[in-house]
Design a protein around this motif. Structure first.
Motif, PDB file in Angstrom:
ATOM      1  N   ASN A  17      34.330  46.690  53.317  1.00  0.00           N
ATOM      2  CA  ASN A  17      34.143  45.554  54.222  1.00  0.00           C
ATOM      3  C   ASN A  17      32.680  45.153  54.328  1.00  0.00           C
ATOM      4  O   ASN A  17      32.371  43.962  54.415  1.00  0.00           O
ATOM      5  N   ASP A  18      31.765  46.104  54.295  1.00  0.00           N
ATOM      6  CA  ASP A  18      30.340  45.774  54.332  1.00  0.00           C
ATOM      7  C   ASP A  18      29.900  45.090  53.037  1.00  0.00           C
ATOM      8  O   ASP A  18      29.129  44.128  53.072  1.00  0.00           O
ATOM      9  N   PHE A  19      30.392  45.570  51.900  1.00  0.00           N
ATOM     10  CA  PHE A  19      29.949  45.037  50.606  1.00  0.00           C
ATOM     11  C   PHE A  19      30.499  43.633  50.357  1.00  0.00           C
ATOM     12  O   PHE A  19      29.772  42.733  49.957  1.00  0.00           O
ATOM     13  N   PHE A  20      31.819  43.453  50.582  1.00  0.00           N
ATOM     14  CA  PHE A  20      32.448  42.164  50.289  1.00  0.00           C
ATOM     15  C   PHE A  20      32.447  41.215  51.484  1.00  0.00           C
ATOM     16  O   PHE A  20      32.921  40.095  51.376  1.00  0.00           O
ATOM     17  N   LYS A  21      31.941  41.665  52.636  1.00  0.00           N
ATOM     18  CA  LYS A  21      31.919  40.857  53.872  1.00  0.00           C
ATOM     19  C   LYS A  21      33.327  40.387  54.232  1.00  0.00           C
ATOM     20  O   LYS A  21      33.555  39.226  54.567  1.00  0.00           O
ATOM     21  N   THR A  22      34.298  41.315  54.145  1.00  0.00           N
ATOM     22  CA  THR A  22      35.691  41.003  54.473  1.00  0.00           C
ATOM     23  C   THR A  22      36.097  41.786  55.713  1.00  0.00           C
ATOM     24  O   THR A  22      35.310  42.545  56.273  1.00  0.00           O
ATOM     25  N   ASN A  23      37.333  41.598  56.118  1.00  0.00           N
ATOM     26  CA  ASN A  23      37.871  42.318  57.261  1.00  0.00           C
ATOM     27  C   ASN A  23      39.214  42.940  56.868  1.00  0.00           C
ATOM     28  O   ASN A  23      40.246  42.657  57.480  1.00  0.00           O
ATOM     29  N   LEU A  24      39.197  43.779  55.833  1.00  0.00           N
ATOM     30  CA  LEU A  24      40.418  44.408  55.357  1.00  0.00           C
ATOM     31  C   LEU A  24      40.816  45.552  56.278  1.00  0.00           C
ATOM     32  O   LEU A  24      39.963  46.224  56.861  1.00  0.00           O
ATOM     33  N   SER A  25      42.122  45.784  56.366  1.00  0.00           N
ATOM     34  CA  SER A  25      42.591  46.945  57.117  1.00  0.00           C
ATOM     35  C   SER A  25      42.403  48.196  56.251  1.00  0.00           C
ATOM     36  O   SER A  25      42.126  48.113  55.054  1.00  0.00           O
ATOM     37  N   THR A  26      42.567  49.349  56.870  1.00  0.00           N
ATOM     38  CA  THR A  26      42.402  50.601  56.139  1.00  0.00           C
ATOM     39  C   THR A  26      43.444  50.717  55.034  1.00  0.00           C
ATOM     40  O   THR A  26      43.142  51.171  53.938  1.00  0.00           O
ATOM     41  N   ARG A  27      44.656  50.287  55.315  1.00  0.00           N
ATOM     42  CA  ARG A  27      45.726  50.367  54.314  1.00  0.00           C
ATOM     43  C   ARG A  27      45.415  49.473  53.108  1.00  0.00           C
ATOM     44  O   ARG A  27      45.633  49.864  51.963  1.00  0.00           O
ATOM     45  N   GLU A  28      44.914  48.280  53.352  1.00  0.00           N
ATOM     46  CA  GLU A  28      44.589  47.370  52.249  1.00  0.00           C
ATOM     47  C   GLU A  28      43.451  47.924  51.398  1.00  0.00           C
ATOM     48  O   GLU A  28      43.490  47.821  50.166  1.00  0.00           O
ATOM     49  N   SER A  29      42.461  48.521  52.034  1.00  0.00           N
ATOM     50  CA  SER A  29      41.355  49.071  51.246  1.00  0.00           C
ATOM     51  C   SER A  29      41.802  50.322  50.487  1.00  0.00           C
ATOM     52  O   SER A  29      41.284  50.606  49.404  1.00  0.00           O
ATOM     53  N   THR A  35      44.176  51.321  43.251  1.00  0.00           N
ATOM     54  CA  THR A  35      44.322  50.412  42.118  1.00  0.00           C
ATOM     55  C   THR A  35      43.116  50.517  41.194  1.00  0.00           C
ATOM     56  O   THR A  35      43.256  50.525  39.969  1.00  0.00           O
ATOM     57  N   GLY A  36      41.928  50.604  41.780  1.00  0.00           N
ATOM     58  CA  GLY A  36      40.713  50.749  40.982  1.00  0.00           C
ATOM     59  C   GLY A  36      40.680  52.055  40.215  1.00  0.00           C
ATOM     60  O   GLY A  36      40.301  52.092  39.039  1.00  0.00           O
ATOM     61  N   ILE A  37      41.085  53.139  40.863  1.00  0.00           N
ATOM     62  CA  ILE A  37      41.107  54.445  40.196  1.00  0.00           C
ATOM     63  C   ILE A  37      42.116  54.434  39.050  1.00  0.00           C
ATOM     64  O   ILE A  37      41.826  54.900  37.946  1.00  0.00           O
ATOM     65  N   PHE A  38      43.295  53.882  39.290  1.00  0.00           N
ATOM     66  CA  PHE A  38      44.328  53.825  38.254  1.00  0.00           C
ATOM     67  C   PHE A  38      43.876  52.959  37.082  1.00  0.00           C
ATOM     68  O   PHE A  38      44.069  53.328  35.918  1.00  0.00           O
ATOM     69  N   SER A  39      43.251  51.825  37.376  1.00  0.00           N
ATOM     70  CA  SER A  39      42.759  50.951  36.310  1.00  0.00           C
ATOM     71  C   SER A  39      41.684  51.646  35.479  1.00  0.00           C
ATOM     72  O   SER A  39      41.656  51.514  34.255  1.00  0.00           O
ATOM     73  N   ALA A  40      40.796  52.379  36.145  1.00  0.00           N
ATOM     74  CA  ALA A  40      39.751  53.099  35.418  1.00  0.00           C
ATOM     75  C   ALA A  40      40.355  54.161  34.503  1.00  0.00           C
ATOM     76  O   ALA A  40      39.889  54.349  33.374  1.00  0.00           O
ATOM     77  N   LEU A  41      41.387  54.852  34.962  1.00  0.00           N
ATOM     78  CA  LEU A  41      42.044  55.862  34.115  1.00  0.00           C
ATOM     79  C   LEU A  41      42.708  55.223  32.900  1.00  0.00           C
ATOM     80  O   LEU A  41      42.621  55.760  31.783  1.00  0.00           O
ATOM     81  N   VAL A  42      43.362  54.099  33.098  1.00  0.00           N
ATOM     82  CA  VAL A  42      44.019  53.411  31.986  1.00  0.00           C
ATOM     83  C   VAL A  42      42.977  52.942  30.971  1.00  0.00           C
ATOM     84  O   VAL A  42      43.144  53.119  29.760  1.00  0.00           O
ATOM     85  N   ILE A  43      41.876  52.366  31.452  1.00  0.00           N
ATOM     86  CA  ILE A  43      40.816  51.905  30.544  1.00  0.00           C
ATOM     87  C   ILE A  43      40.211  53.083  29.793  1.00  0.00           C
ATOM     88  O   ILE A  43      39.929  52.996  28.590  1.00  0.00           O
TER      89      ILE A  43
END
Length: 56
Positions: A17-29, A35-43
């Motif tokens: 939320n600090d980096f992207f200046k958003t207001n995401l909930s804990t579940r969304e983050s 998703t990022g970890i899974f994508s990195a493993l696939v790559i």
């Protein structure tokens, strides 16, 4: 969830939320993080089999 999982989720949520200046909930983050970890493993697997293994 364990206490450490909750602490990591809250910490990651605050950083996102600090980096992207958003207001995401804990579940969304959490979804964003996994998703990022899974994508990195696939790559990494694609790189490993297509680039690293043929050159060994």
């Amino acid at each position: 969830m364990y206490k450490t999982d909750i602490l990591i989720s809250k910490w990651f949520n605050k950083k996102v939320n600090d980096f992207f200046k958003t207001n995401l909930s804990t579940r969304e983050s959490d979804i964003f993080m996994f998703t990022g970890i899974f994508s990195a493993l696939v790559i990494f697997m694609i790189l490993f089999y297509c680039v690293i293994m043929p050159n060994l």
